[in-house]
Design a protein around this motif. Structure first.
Motif, PDB file in Angstrom:
ATOM      1  N   VAL A 126      40.774 -13.950  -1.854  1.00 27.47           N
ATOM      2  CA  VAL A 126      41.093 -12.668  -2.469  1.00 27.47           C
ATOM      3  C   VAL A 126      41.493 -11.660  -1.402  1.00 27.47           C
ATOM      4  O   VAL A 126      40.757 -11.442  -0.441  1.00 27.47           O
ATOM      5  N   VAL A 127      42.661 -11.037  -1.568  1.00 26.16           N
ATOM      6  CA  VAL A 127      43.052  -9.912  -0.726  1.00 26.16           C
ATOM      7  C   VAL A 127      42.602  -8.651  -1.453  1.00 26.16           C
ATOM      8  O   VAL A 127      42.880  -8.473  -2.643  1.00 26.16           O
ATOM      9  N   GLN A 128      41.915  -7.774  -0.756  1.00 27.21           N
ATOM     10  CA  GLN A 128      41.285  -6.646  -1.425  1.00 27.21           C
ATOM     11  C   GLN A 128      41.426  -5.362  -0.617  1.00 27.21           C
ATOM     12  O   GLN A 128      41.655  -5.382   0.586  1.00 27.21           O
ATOM     13  N   ILE A 129      41.281  -4.248  -1.328  1.00 30.80           N
ATOM     14  CA  ILE A 129      41.361  -2.935  -0.703  1.00 30.80           C
ATOM     15  C   ILE A 129      40.420  -2.002  -1.462  1.00 30.80           C
ATOM     16  O   ILE A 129      40.160  -2.203  -2.654  1.00 30.80           O
ATOM     17  N   GLU A 130      39.900  -0.998  -0.773  1.00 32.90           N
ATOM     18  CA  GLU A 130      38.968  -0.092  -1.428  1.00 32.90           C
ATOM     19  C   GLU A 130      39.650   0.676  -2.565  1.00 32.90           C
ATOM     20  O   GLU A 130      40.806   1.085  -2.437  1.00 32.90           O
ATOM     21  N   ARG A 131      38.908   0.881  -3.626  1.00 35.45           N
ATOM     22  CA  ARG A 131      39.454   1.482  -4.847  1.00 35.45           C
ATOM     23  C   ARG A 131      40.100   2.845  -4.590  1.00 35.45           C
ATOM     24  O   ARG A 131      41.207   3.111  -5.068  1.00 35.45           O
ATOM     25  N   PHE A 132      39.426   3.716  -3.856  1.00 38.40           N
ATOM     26  CA  PHE A 132      39.957   5.060  -3.643  1.00 38.40           C
ATOM     27  C   PHE A 132      41.267   5.034  -2.867  1.00 38.40           C
ATOM     28  O   PHE A 132      42.070   5.959  -2.968  1.00 38.40           O
ATOM     29  N   ALA A 133      41.490   3.973  -2.087  1.00 38.28           N
ATOM     30  CA  ALA A 133      42.689   3.892  -1.256  1.00 38.28           C
ATOM     31  C   ALA A 133      43.838   3.159  -1.933  1.00 38.28           C
ATOM     32  O   ALA A 133      44.953   3.151  -1.416  1.00 38.28           O
ATOM     33  N   ALA A 134      43.583   2.565  -3.089  1.00 36.04           N
ATOM     34  CA  ALA A 134      44.595   1.705  -3.719  1.00 36.04           C
ATOM     35  C   ALA A 134      45.909   2.430  -3.961  1.00 36.04           C
ATOM     36  O   ALA A 134      46.994   1.890  -3.697  1.00 36.04           O
ATOM     37  N   SER A 135      45.855   3.673  -4.451  1.00 34.78           N
ATOM     38  CA  SER A 135      47.093   4.384  -4.762  1.00 34.78           C
ATOM     39  C   SER A 135      47.844   4.792  -3.499  1.00 34.78           C
ATOM     40  O   SER A 135      49.069   4.969  -3.530  1.00 34.78           O
ATOM     41  N   LEU A 136      47.152   4.936  -2.368  1.00 31.98           N
ATOM     42  CA  LEU A 136      47.843   5.236  -1.111  1.00 31.98           C
ATOM     43  C   LEU A 136      48.756   4.086  -0.697  1.00 31.98           C
ATOM     44  O   LEU A 136      49.817   4.307  -0.099  1.00 31.98           O
ATOM     45  N   PHE A 137      48.362   2.865  -1.023  1.00 27.91           N
ATOM     46  CA  PHE A 137      49.157   1.694  -0.690  1.00 27.91           C
ATOM     47  C   PHE A 137      50.076   1.280  -1.841  1.00 27.91           C
ATOM     48  O   PHE A 137      50.854   0.339  -1.707  1.00 27.91           O
ATOM     49  N   GLY A 138      49.955   1.949  -2.989  1.00 32.94           N
ATOM     50  CA  GLY A 138      50.858   1.715  -4.106  1.00 32.94           C
ATOM     51  C   GLY A 138      50.746   0.362  -4.766  1.00 32.94           C
ATOM     52  O   GLY A 138      51.722  -0.151  -5.326  1.00 32.94           O
ATOM     53  N   ILE A 139      49.559  -0.248  -4.722  1.00 35.38           N
ATOM     54  CA  ILE A 139      49.389  -1.572  -5.302  1.00 35.38           C
ATOM     55  C   ILE A 139      49.133  -1.465  -6.808  1.00 35.38           C
ATOM     56  O   ILE A 139      48.940  -0.377  -7.346  1.00 35.38           O
ATOM     57  N   ALA A 140      49.144  -2.605  -7.482  1.00 32.59           N
ATOM     58  CA  ALA A 140      48.768  -2.657  -8.890  1.00 32.59           C
ATOM     59  C   ALA A 140      47.261  -2.840  -9.000  1.00 32.59           C
ATOM     60  O   ALA A 140      46.678  -3.664  -8.292  1.00 32.59           O
ATOM     61  N   THR A 141      46.630  -2.071  -9.866  1.00 31.41           N
ATOM     62  CA  THR A 141      45.191  -2.179 -10.070  1.00 31.41           C
ATOM     63  C   THR A 141      44.895  -2.792 -11.430  1.00 31.41           C
ATOM     64  O   THR A 141      45.730  -2.768 -12.343  1.00 31.41           O
ATOM     65  N   ARG A 142      43.684  -3.339 -11.562  1.00 30.01           N
ATOM     66  CA  ARG A 142      43.256  -3.961 -12.816  1.00 30.01           C
ATOM     67  C   ARG A 142      42.177  -3.116 -13.477  1.00 30.01           C
ATOM     68  O   ARG A 142      41.239  -2.673 -12.821  1.00 30.01           O
ATOM     69  N   GLY A 143      42.314  -2.913 -14.783  1.00 33.64           N
ATOM     70  CA  GLY A 143      41.289  -2.250 -15.565  1.00 33.64           C
ATOM     71  C   GLY A 143      40.998  -3.065 -16.811  1.00 33.64           C
ATOM     72  O   GLY A 143      41.816  -3.898 -17.226  1.00 33.64           O
ATOM     73  N   ALA A 144      39.840  -2.847 -17.404  1.00 35.12           N
ATOM     74  CA  ALA A 144      39.478  -3.533 -18.648  1.00 35.12           C
ATOM     75  C   ALA A 144      38.989  -2.491 -19.646  1.00 35.12           C
ATOM     76  O   ALA A 144      38.175  -1.628 -19.307  1.00 35.12           O
TER      77      ALA A 144
END
Length: 319
Positions: A126-144
């Motif tokens: 798994v490649v991972q990044i801290e939640r608060f930083a996710a939008s700084l890197f512009g990645i896609a996030t998962r929600g349920a």
């Protein structure tokens, strides 16, 4: 973070509600100027889109190369024999740690956070990044998101959560019955089972036995205030409850639960009372339960297509 509801004109239609958060052009993957593509070598596919101000301010470690001419931020390939996921995670963490220590980005709030998965990354783990930083890197996030509902003679009624006024994001706004970000090492169902107990006091065995996975909603967002880009994959679940089963707040994130008719939910969405991305989950529920029909909604096909748009980042590994 999605667009603040005060940053747009009042919605007049379901498509307006979708467009508030899904506001990135469909050709963004080929026409993303001025954003920089985030590449994880040797994978040639972009896994994120980074704003130029973030590129210039982020304390990048040496393992990242910045190409201003082609607008790329590229992580170097892992050394021979090294773990691809460990290499990527270590490099991303060095950047995030330095950004937190330097108090460079207010959204990090000087704090570490739980990990989100970088979807589609080519790696041996798994490649991972801290939640608060996710939008700084512009990645896609998962929600349920779990929608609990009660069948009535007049149609389904939905249990709607009101977010606590103490929450940092969207305090006091209306929300799905249960919702949460999916942690890097969790499945969407793991998230639903945990959050249903913690947020709504629903018995885990009841949820596990009766919950139904009913698809996904996807969106690509550019925050109007920060101009940060990110995509979202929202896994959606339904749970029909008996009238005697009443969700109750437990962990302090929910102020109250309200049982609403679909017409009331629609009106409150149009009044900007709902957390913006939750509107797409509610609209999806309306489509699946026949509340929105092609006979009564002229934008029916466009609505269905927009709820599951193609995202500008990969969802699965190409290996």
């Amino acid at each position: 973070m999605a667009t603040n509801p005060k940053d747009h004109h009042p919605p007049r239609s379901f498509l307006d509600l979708i467009s508030i958060v899904d506001n990135v052009p469909l050709d963004f993957d080929t026409n993303c100027t001025p954003y920089y593509r985030l590449l994880l070598s040797p994978d040639p596919r972009p896994h994120g889109y980074i704003h130029p101000s973030t590129v210039s301010r982020m304390p990048w470690p040496p393992s990242f190369a910045i190409d201003h001419d082609r607008r790329r931020v590229t992580l170097s390939p892992p050394p021979p024999g090294a773990s691809a996921s460990h290499h990527a995670n270590a490099a991303l963490q060095v950047a995030v740690d330095a950004a937190i220590e330097g108090k460079i980005f207010p959204m990090l709030n000087g704090m570490h956070s739980e990990y989100f998965r970088v979807m589609g990354a080519r790696a041996d783990g798994v490649v991972q990044i801290e939640r608060f930083a996710a939008s700084l890197f512009g990645i896609a996030t998962r929600g349920a998101h779990l929608t609990c509902f009660v069948r009535t003679a007049l149609g389904p009624k939905i249990w709607v959560a009101r977010r606590s006024l103490k929450l940092f994001t969207y305090p006091g706004m209306l929300d799905s019955t249960v919702a949460g970000g999916v942690k890097a090492d969790h499945s969407p169902m793991d998230c639903i089972l945990a959050e249903a107990t913690e947020e709504a006091s629903l018995p885990e065995d009841l949820v596990a036995e009766q919950v139904r996975s009913v698809g996904v909603v996807t969106l690509a967002n550019k925050n109007i205030r920060t101009e940060l880009h990110h995509s979202e994959v929202l896994y959606v679940y339904d749970l029909e409850l008996a009238e005697s089963v009443i969700p109750r707040p437990q962990d302090g994130e929910v102020a109250e639960f309200l049982l609403m008719s679909c017409s009331e939910v629609k009106q409150r969405m149009m009044n900007d009372e709902f957390k913006p991305n939750v509107c797409l989950v509610m609209i999806d529920f309306f489509v699946r339960h026949g509340v929105i029909t092609p006979e009564e909604e002229r934008d029916y096909v466009d609505i269905c297509n927009r709820l599951r748009r193609k995202l500008p980042v990969p969802m699965t590994s190409d290996e």
